[in-house]
Design a protein around this motif. Sequence first.
Motif: not given
Length: 325
Positions: A248-259
């Motif tokens: 398994i590859g774990w997507i630990d942090k996924l983030a996009t700036l709100a704008e």
Amino acid sequence: MMTQYNVRATRIEDLESIAGLLTAVFGHDGIPIVQTAAELEEEFVAPCCTMEDDVMVVQLEEKLVGVAYTYFLPSESKEERCYVFGGVLPEFRQHGIGTQLMSWAIRHGESLLQSTGRTLPKYLRASVSQQNESAARLFGHFEMKPVRFEEDLIRNLANLPEENKNPKYAIVPWDSARSEEARIVKNLAFQDHWGSTPTSSEHWLQMVNGSTARLDHSFFAVNQQQKIVGMLLTHRYESDDDLLGKRIGWIDKLATLAEHRKQSIAKNLIARALQSYTEDGLTHAALSVDTQNPTGAYGLYASLGFELYRGTVTYERQINPVPSA
């Protein structure tokens, strides 16, 4: 004759035994993973947790039968948190060990939270498998209430989604030279997420440089000015492969700036990561999601083929700040 348990602070030579204990506990409670001593050694470091002060074990003769530790996340904004982790071997439950460990953890965690002198909201929290009824009863005894539900989602690496090309953004490999910029993006993107506070530079370096981090499977989304507007950080727990029968590859942090949301950035980051996992011979991708996440993340993951794998619940007790003199 009454059984004599020895409650004591942990030592470096306990790490292998603690890892085995936690592996047994997690498996019994519906979260089958292999905890390793190396992972614990990386976790038991200042400032969040130290073996000398923040980890307590219960020993019967030569066997460790229970452990508890606190993980303190001070903050200068929003809230301060201290998490309680641990467990008792199934065959030694109902003997008062969990109550004894939890009593220590509550006292110690409260002391840590009060140590900053800040008047921000302060919380003791613990997350366990939704199947763990004994932990639910124990937490209730200490006035901790269920406040949030999280699900681990998983998908196999067949029929991968394609990227939705957007000329305004590009998905590029993770660049360690831009780690601080990525930290700032993560903090900004998560500021509207429940239970999240800004990650310090020190904690971030532990997160991205630890033994389970896989920066070769991690990516940035950059705009036309080459500024990071989104990121995906992957972790790999190879010790779990044989137990789970999956890589398994774990997507630990996924983030996009709100704008920059609603531009398929998160979808494209995931699509690129899944392709990378496949090329490396992994069999599955997984991630965790707060079921009440306000960004619509759950719907996105479902649309990309992720399905329920297992669930956890977070229990919480608020600590009233002590007014400064």
